[in-house]
Design a protein around this motif. Structure first.
Motif, mmCIF file in Angstrom:
data_model
loop_
_atom_site.group_PDB
_atom_site.id
_atom_site.type_symbol
_atom_site.label_atom_id
_atom_site.label_comp_id
_atom_site.label_asym_id
_atom_site.label_seq_id
_atom_site.Cartn_x
_atom_site.Cartn_y
_atom_site.Cartn_z
ATOM 1 N N PHE A 232 0.821 -1.204 0.000
ATOM 2 C CA PHE A 232 0.000 0.000 0.000
ATOM 3 C C PHE A 232 0.862 1.263 0.000
ATOM 4 N N ASP A 233 2.138 1.139 0.317
ATOM 5 C CA ASP A 233 3.074 2.259 0.248
ATOM 6 C C ASP A 233 3.598 2.331 -1.190
ATOM 7 N N TRP B 246 6.719 2.152 7.904
ATOM 8 C CA TRP B 246 5.541 1.398 7.447
ATOM 9 C C TRP B 246 5.827 -0.107 7.497
ATOM 10 N N LEU C 136 -1.817 6.159 1.329
ATOM 11 C CA LEU C 136 -1.681 4.829 0.741
ATOM 12 C C LEU C 136 -2.427 4.756 -0.589
#
Length: 317
Positions: A53-54, A128, A193
């Motif tokens: 999601f990063d 993250w 994100l």
């Protein structure tokens, strides 16, 4: 185009897991208990999926391509690093940390959606990875293993999480220090994100690895994936394109808890580590199980360990 010319890879140091001390947390810590439980395999699959999601991490993974050329090796090396940070002695942890940062320094490039430069050592990306890893492993321990930690253990677990973050490039002030701060962190990160085509490919590849990567990885990923997905909020599942029926959410956890309860035997736990993750992780877990009292049976801080065993100390010795 990435600046990296070779696949970033972490190799466990050529020494046993606990020789000089008890590392940063010690035998009575919740960290040892949570990270060496069989449920950590589910938590790990959850974490490496969420990493995508990063956008910067997605770009790094896609440009380097290691999960596609050698998914088993990449997963094994990554989990091995987390395990070393959690239960190894401080010398092995510092050596592993410095080696990994050196490898990550080569993984740089341009994130294609924003056009911004990414670096695998970027503190925000490293945070993250760190938070999703520690949170995912605890979440699966609670849902599929013994259940929630005591309030005192949970407080200690998140304090340990802050300590372990010192091994990476994370900014200490940014690391969540409680479950509530973890929730706040995820809420703060949510607008940042995204899930691109490359992110979808990476997530689905890790959750449902193709059969041409080997039967064990193909079968293992499909057994674990529904359990990992069942722990995730609806928005993550929908954004990532890997949502599953509610019936599976309802049925799978009980079956997984029964299976995990049967894995109290060390041989079975090692078999899960070997077949579900890889040989390096299994080797380290076996050494953890068999380790005796280290030379100096104390815990230390990462800064103390760096002074003793860091690159600067080794070059001046």
């Amino acid at each position: 185009m990435t600046a990296a010319t070779t696949r970033p890879q972490f190799d466990a140091p050529a020494r046993t897991i606990r020789e000089v001390d008890y590392g940063f947390f010690g035998p009575d810590s919740p960290t040892w208990k949570v990270w060496t439980a069989s449920t950590a395999v589910i938590g790990f699959q959850r974490a490496v999926t969420l990493e995508h999601f990063d956008p910067a991490l997605t770009a790094a993974v896609a440009d380097v391509g290691g999960i596609y050329t050698d998914p088993r090796g990449r997963l094994d090396h990554t989990f091995a690093y987390f395990l070393i940070a959690a239960v190894a002695d401080s010398r092995m942890a510092i050596e592993a940390s410095e080696h990994l940062m050196q490898v990550h320094a080569k993984a740089t490039g341009i994130e294609p959606i924003s056009g911004k430069r990414y670096s695998a050592n970027n503190p925000d990306s490293q945070l993250w990875i760190h938070v999703t890893g520690w949170h995912s492993v605890l979440k699966c321990y609670e849902m599929y293993g013994p259940g929630p930690l005591s309030p005192a253990e949970e407080k200690q677990y998140w304090a340990d999480c802050v300590t372990a973050a010192e091994l990476q490039t994370c900014k200490p002030a940014d690391v969540p220090r409680s479950r509530e701060e973890v929730r706040e962190y995820f809420a703060m990160m949510r607008p940042k994100l995204s899930s691109s085509e490359r992110a979808h490919r990476g997530m689905h590849y890790l959750l449902f690895t193709p059969s041409d990567r080997g039967f064990k990885l193909w079968a293992g990923s499909r057994l674990v994936a529904p359990a990992a997905i069942a722990t995730l909020p609806k928005w993550m599942r929908e954004t990532g394109g890997f949502d599953q029926p509610g019936l599976l959410d309802a049925a799978y956890p009980r079956a997984v808890r029964i299976a995990i309860a049967a894995l109290k035997n060390d041989r079975l736990k090692l078999a899960v580590a070997r077949n579900g993750v890889g040989p390096m992780t299994a080797r380290l877990l076996k050494e953890h199980m068999e380790a005796g009292i280290p030379q100096n049976p104390i815990t230390v801080t990462p800064s103390q360990a760096r002074e003793l065993y860091g690159r600067a100390a080794r070059t001046t010795a």
